[in-house]
Design a protein around this motif. Structure first.
Motif, PDB file in Angstrom:
ATOM      1  N   ASN A 180      70.839  59.778  12.764  1.00 14.57           N
ATOM      2  CA  ASN A 180      71.399  58.233  12.578  1.00 14.57           C
ATOM      3  C   ASN A 180      70.377  57.431  12.085  1.00 14.57           C
ATOM      4  O   ASN A 180      70.895  56.732  10.846  1.00 14.57           O
ATOM      5  CB  ASN A 180      71.727  57.835  14.086  1.00 14.57           C
ATOM      6  CG  ASN A 180      72.625  56.513  14.199  1.00 14.57           C
ATOM      7  OD1 ASN A 180      72.204  55.700  13.699  1.00 14.57           O
ATOM      8  ND2 ASN A 180      73.406  56.563  15.181  1.00 14.57           N
ATOM      9  N   SER A 224      74.130  59.834  20.535  1.00 18.02           N
ATOM     10  CA  SER A 224      72.736  59.494  19.652  1.00 18.02           C
ATOM     11  C   SER A 224      71.563  59.331  20.543  1.00 18.02           C
ATOM     12  O   SER A 224      71.960  59.076  21.743  1.00 18.02           O
ATOM     13  CB  SER A 224      72.955  58.231  18.955  1.00 18.02           C
ATOM     14  OG  SER A 224      74.070  58.354  18.094  1.00 18.02           O
ATOM     15  N   THR A 266      86.242  48.869  23.015  1.00 18.11           N
ATOM     16  CA  THR A 266      85.410  50.010  22.504  1.00 18.11           C
ATOM     17  C   THR A 266      84.542  50.096  23.551  1.00 18.11           C
ATOM     18  O   THR A 266      83.815  49.233  24.017  1.00 18.11           O
ATOM     19  CB  THR A 266      85.054  49.950  21.158  1.00 18.11           C
ATOM     20  OG1 THR A 266      86.156  49.720  20.304  1.00 18.11           O
ATOM     21  CG2 THR A 266      84.195  51.020  20.906  1.00 18.11           C
ATOM     22  N   THR A 300      80.866  51.767  24.805  1.00 17.46           N
ATOM     23  CA  THR A 300      79.843  52.326  24.610  1.00 17.46           C
ATOM     24  C   THR A 300      78.666  52.689  25.775  1.00 17.46           C
ATOM     25  O   THR A 300      78.220  51.643  26.329  1.00 17.46           O
ATOM     26  CB  THR A 300      78.864  51.901  23.451  1.00 17.46           C
ATOM     27  OG1 THR A 300      79.879  51.584  22.124  1.00 17.46           O
ATOM     28  CG2 THR A 300      77.702  52.455  22.972  1.00 17.46           C
ATOM     29  N   ASN A 340      78.968  57.467  22.479  1.00 19.38           N
ATOM     30  CA  ASN A 340      80.315  56.710  21.951  1.00 19.38           C
ATOM     31  C   ASN A 340      81.368  57.064  22.262  1.00 19.38           C
ATOM     32  O   ASN A 340      81.798  58.014  22.783  1.00 19.38           O
ATOM     33  CB  ASN A 340      79.981  56.679  20.206  1.00 19.38           C
ATOM     34  CG  ASN A 340      78.540  56.367  20.005  1.00 19.38           C
ATOM     35  OD1 ASN A 340      78.197  55.125  20.306  1.00 19.38           O
ATOM     36  ND2 ASN A 340      77.787  57.037  19.100  1.00 19.38           N
ATOM     37  N   GLN A 341      82.497  55.912  22.076  1.00 17.18           N
ATOM     38  CA  GLN A 341      83.785  56.307  22.382  1.00 17.18           C
ATOM     39  C   GLN A 341      84.422  57.280  21.716  1.00 17.18           C
ATOM     40  O   GLN A 341      85.219  58.148  22.418  1.00 17.18           O
ATOM     41  CB  GLN A 341      84.590  55.120  22.032  1.00 17.18           C
ATOM     42  CG  GLN A 341      86.099  55.122  22.752  1.00 17.18           C
ATOM     43  CD  GLN A 341      86.581  53.827  23.127  1.00 17.18           C
ATOM     44  OE1 GLN A 341      86.174  53.047  23.782  1.00 17.18           O
ATOM     45  NE2 GLN A 341      87.872  53.484  22.437  1.00 17.18           N
ATOM     46  N   GLN A 393      72.839  57.757  23.994  1.00 17.90           N
ATOM     47  CA  GLN A 393      74.108  56.855  23.713  1.00 17.90           C
ATOM     48  C   GLN A 393      75.248  57.577  23.481  1.00 17.90           C
ATOM     49  O   GLN A 393      75.302  58.534  22.729  1.00 17.90           O
ATOM     50  CB  GLN A 393      73.982  55.834  22.586  1.00 17.90           C
ATOM     51  CG  GLN A 393      75.274  54.964  22.246  1.00 17.90           C
ATOM     52  CD  GLN A 393      74.833  53.941  21.100  1.00 17.90           C
ATOM     53  OE1 GLN A 393      73.822  53.257  21.277  1.00 17.90           O
ATOM     54  NE2 GLN A 393      75.465  54.005  19.961  1.00 17.90           N
TER      55      GLN A 393
END
Length: 201
Positions: free
Chosen positions: A75, A55, A170, A172, A49-50, A47
């Motif tokens: 995490n 992660s 946002t 992802t 993120n912005q 993953q």
């Protein structure tokens, strides 16, 4: 070889290449069929993120309506959907998970019992680079919930990644690694109440 013949050969070659590339673009019907046939799947995910943080973890899918993301350390979070709800478990919290209606999130689009990407205003964009087909889908009745961009490869058709843009804008990105379809996954994996009980909430 004369210039005229060379030009004709090059033109034919380009036409053949263009045809091969366009042939890789999957139709919305093909993609709907793939998602509807995807009953269970599991594998790894990465993953992005912005804010650029990354992660990793394991993902479990059991359509319709169920998905589970188990995040690796540090995490250690858990995101799961079941019973029409999406729950976000933060290991640092002692008040239980944040919960949202699944049908108010872009993930709900691909977890529906019957995915119909040909539905009016559901797919807002479709592009192909000759290798992948990427579509952007939203709830046609509630575009304010955000959208999900799905990236598929062909031969065989496979979902490789998605980018979710939520109602706040946002983004992802989730990249799927070695996703294996089929196989048994217990319903308990998607039971939010049972997970809360196990965690002592």
């Amino acid at each position: 070889m004369s210039k005229r013949i060379l030009f004709m050969v090059l033109t034919m070659a380009l036409a053949i290449y263009a045809g091969a590339a366009s042939a890789q673009q999957l139709s919305l019907g093909q993609l709907s069929q793939y998602l509807n046939q995807l009953q269970t799947a599991q594998g790894g995910f990465t993953q992005i993120n912005q804010d650029g943080t990354i992660s990793t973890g394991q993902i479990y899918i059991k359509r319709p309506g169920r998905i589970r993301f188990e995040y690796n350390a540090p995490n250690d979070a858990l995101v799961m959907a079941g019973g029409g709800q999406l729950a976000v478990f933060d290991p640092r919290s002692n008040i239980g998970p944040d919960r949202y209606p699944l049908n108010q999130t872009p993930l709900g689009i691909i977890l529906e019992a019957n995915v119909d990407l040909n539905r009016e205003r559901m797919v807002t964009n479709i592009v192909s680079d000759g290798t992948t087909t990427t579509i952007t889908a939203q709830d046609p009745d509630n575009p304010q919930y955000g959208n999900i961009k799905l990236v598929f490869t062909a031969n065989p058709v496979e979902l490789r990644q998605w980018i979710i843009t939520d109602e706040l804008g946002t983004e992802t990105t989730v990249i799927l690694n070695d996703l294996e379809t089929g196989g048994a996954i217990g319903d308990i994996q998607f039971n939010i109440v049972a997970e809360m009980r196990q965690r002592g909430y």
